[in-house]
Scaffold this active site. Structure first.
Site, PDB file in Angstrom:
ATOM      1  N   HIS A 210      -0.883   6.827   9.671  1.00 20.33           N
ATOM      2  CA  HIS A 210      -1.972   7.793   9.795  1.00 20.33           C
ATOM      3  C   HIS A 210      -1.801   8.607  11.079  1.00 20.33           C
ATOM      4  O   HIS A 210      -1.956   9.827  11.078  1.00 20.33           O
ATOM      5  CB  HIS A 210      -3.338   7.092   9.877  1.00 20.33           C
ATOM      6  CG  HIS A 210      -3.750   6.349   8.665  1.00 20.33           C
ATOM      7  ND1 HIS A 210      -4.178   5.032   8.728  1.00 20.33           N
ATOM      8  CD2 HIS A 210      -3.819   6.703   7.362  1.00 20.33           C
ATOM      9  CE1 HIS A 210      -4.506   4.635   7.513  1.00 20.33           C
ATOM     10  NE2 HIS A 210      -4.288   5.626   6.657  1.00 20.33           N
TER      11      HIS A 210
ATOM     12  N   LYS B 134     -16.804  -0.984  -1.590  1.00 19.45           N
ATOM     13  CA  LYS B 134     -15.577  -1.492  -0.993  1.00 19.45           C
ATOM     14  C   LYS B 134     -15.890  -2.438   0.157  1.00 19.45           C
ATOM     15  O   LYS B 134     -16.811  -2.199   0.941  1.00 19.45           O
ATOM     16  CB  LYS B 134     -14.742  -0.298  -0.488  1.00 19.45           C
ATOM     17  CG  LYS B 134     -13.322  -0.640  -0.182  1.00 19.45           C
ATOM     18  CD  LYS B 134     -12.503   0.628   0.033  1.00 19.45           C
ATOM     19  CE  LYS B 134     -11.078   0.287   0.386  1.00 19.45           C
ATOM     20  NZ  LYS B 134     -10.271   1.473   0.664  1.00 19.45           N
TER      21      LYS B 134
ATOM     22  N   ARG C 142       3.911   8.659   1.431  1.00 20.64           N
ATOM     23  CA  ARG C 142       4.899   7.669   1.858  1.00 20.64           C
ATOM     24  C   ARG C 142       6.018   7.505   0.860  1.00 20.64           C
ATOM     25  O   ARG C 142       7.130   7.147   1.221  1.00 20.64           O
ATOM     26  CB  ARG C 142       4.222   6.307   2.063  1.00 20.64           C
ATOM     27  CG  ARG C 142       3.222   6.271   3.188  1.00 20.64           C
ATOM     28  CD  ARG C 142       2.461   4.980   3.187  1.00 20.64           C
ATOM     29  NE  ARG C 142       1.709   4.895   1.916  1.00 20.64           N
ATOM     30  CZ  ARG C 142       0.879   3.937   1.598  1.00 20.64           C
ATOM     31  NH1 ARG C 142       0.682   2.938   2.415  1.00 20.64           N
ATOM     32  NH2 ARG C 142       0.240   3.942   0.461  1.00 20.64           N
TER      33      ARG C 142
ATOM     34  N   SER D  33      -2.556   0.460   5.370  1.00 22.70           N
ATOM     35  CA  SER D  33      -3.686  -0.316   5.890  1.00 22.70           C
ATOM     36  C   SER D  33      -3.785  -1.674   5.216  1.00 22.70           C
ATOM     37  O   SER D  33      -4.122  -2.671   5.859  1.00 22.70           O
ATOM     38  CB  SER D  33      -4.995   0.451   5.719  1.00 22.70           C
ATOM     39  OG  SER D  33      -5.020   1.576   6.546  1.00 22.70           O
TER      40      SER D  33
END
Length: 152
Positions: free
Chosen positions: A17, A41, A90, A127
């Protein structure tokens, strides 16, 4: 003035990030790190912690601000008058996922999505991997900015 948001949950912010944000600063006049709030979440870090990690990591960068939002990202963009959404890629799977979201966002609004490839040395970091390393007492310090390292 070119204003962009970089949306995500940032649970926690990673060096991936950080890479995208640092490079995005050169493309935009203002970059808002937009922490999305999803009540369904379960996060490892509180919203306040995640916001603090990012604010401290970019405290010397006047073009960066941190905000939180709920709902559609395009609605948040309209609310703060951002013309762009910045996203990092990515791998090919990220591209396919992000492409579908970008097309949907363009259907809903005039907001453009700008993609940056994560630097090769950071493309493996996510993450979810960082959280797994932390949960298992592994050395995560090479995966996150200093502001996250001092927290644990």
């Amino acid at each position: 003035m070119r204003k962009a948001i970089f949306p995500g949950s940032f649970d926690p912010i990673t060096l991936g990030h950080y890479d995208i944000i640092s490079r995005g600063i050169t493309l935009f006049d203002e970059l808002v790190i937009a922490i999305g709030i999803n009540a369904d979440k379960k996060y490892m870090f509180s919203l306040e912690e995640r916001k603090h990690f990012i604010e401290q990591a970019f405290k010397d960068q006047p073009k960066v601000s941190v905000m939180t939002y709920e709902g559609l990202t395009v609605d948040f963009c309209k609310k703060i008058d951002a013309q762009f959404i910045l996203r990092g890629l990515r791998n090919p799977a990220d591209f396919e996922f992000e492409k579908a979201i970008a097309h949907t966002n363009r259907k809903l609004s005039e907001i453009e999505t700008v993609f940056l490839l994560t630097s090769s040395g950071k493309s493996y970091i996510s993450s979810s991997i960082v959280r797994d390393v932390i949960r298992n007492n592994g050395d995560y310090t090479g995966l996150v900015p200093e502001t996250v390292r001092v927290k644990q």
